[in-house]
Write a protein that holds these residues in place. Structure first.
Motif, mmCIF file in Angstrom:
data_model
loop_
_atom_site.group_PDB
_atom_site.id
_atom_site.type_symbol
_atom_site.label_atom_id
_atom_site.label_comp_id
_atom_site.label_asym_id
_atom_site.label_seq_id
_atom_site.Cartn_x
_atom_site.Cartn_y
_atom_site.Cartn_z
ATOM 1 N N ILE A 18 104.734 56.193 20.960
ATOM 2 C CA ILE A 18 105.251 56.872 22.156
ATOM 3 C C ILE A 18 106.037 58.127 21.771
ATOM 4 N N ASN A 19 106.930 58.000 20.814
ATOM 5 C CA ASN A 19 107.732 59.155 20.379
ATOM 6 C C ASN A 19 106.850 60.276 19.837
ATOM 7 N N VAL B 117 98.952 60.807 27.038
ATOM 8 C CA VAL B 117 99.276 62.102 26.441
ATOM 9 C C VAL B 117 100.700 62.435 26.872
ATOM 10 N N SER B 118 101.268 63.448 26.268
ATOM 11 C CA SER B 118 102.591 63.915 26.646
ATOM 12 C C SER B 118 102.566 64.439 28.080
ATOM 13 N N ASN C 289 106.174 55.247 29.828
ATOM 14 C CA ASN C 289 107.410 55.743 30.438
ATOM 15 C C ASN C 289 107.145 57.075 31.154
ATOM 16 N N SER C 290 108.181 57.627 31.738
ATOM 17 C CA SER C 290 108.021 58.837 32.560
ATOM 18 C C SER C 290 107.775 60.110 31.742
#
Length: 137
Positions: free
Chosen positions: A108-109, A25-26, A127-128
């Protein structure tokens, strides 16, 4: 012999890491963890809300290998069972499968830009700006 065992252990660990999926998730999402049961309910359209109570936005990559691995782990359904399941859900109007996105980068975006989005990607691509809710080996 000891060096050989260490080498094999490292090689095996790298292989597990390379083949793992991450449920993501974000980083802005209100969710910090999730059960397999809840993941199954969300991804099989049995519920439309996340554990936080917000409406879920589901996305997945078009890679069949990732889909097979993910659904086998969370719902114990194989590819044939899943196809039958979605045919029934669509025909009866009870649900739609997750939105499909071609590339992992696009997944991802999308997830990074939508705090209610949830998906799964190869673990190595995390990613972070993402939060990992679960690792699927």
């Amino acid at each position: 012999m000891l060096y050989f065992k260490i080498f094999i252990s490292i090689l095996f660990s790298i292989n597990l890491y390379a083949n793992s999926l991450a449920v993501i998730v974000s980083k802005d999402s209100n969710i910090n963890n999730i059960s397999k049961k809840m993941l199954s309910k969300i991804f099989l359209a049995k519920t439309k809300v996340l554990p936080s109570g917000e409406r879920a936005i589901l996305v997945e990559n078009t890679n069949k290998d990732y889909q097979i691995k993910f659904y086998k782990e969370i719902s114990n359904k194989n590819e044939k069972q899943l196809k039958k399941y979605w045919t029934k859900m669509i025909f009866t109007g009870r649900g739609q499968p997750p939105m499909k996105i071609e590339s992992i980068k696009e997944v991802i975006n999308f997830v990074q830009g939508n705090k209610n989005a949830i998906s799964y990607i190869p673990y190595k691509d995390v990613n972070s700006d993402l939060k990992i809710l679960m690792r699927i080996k």
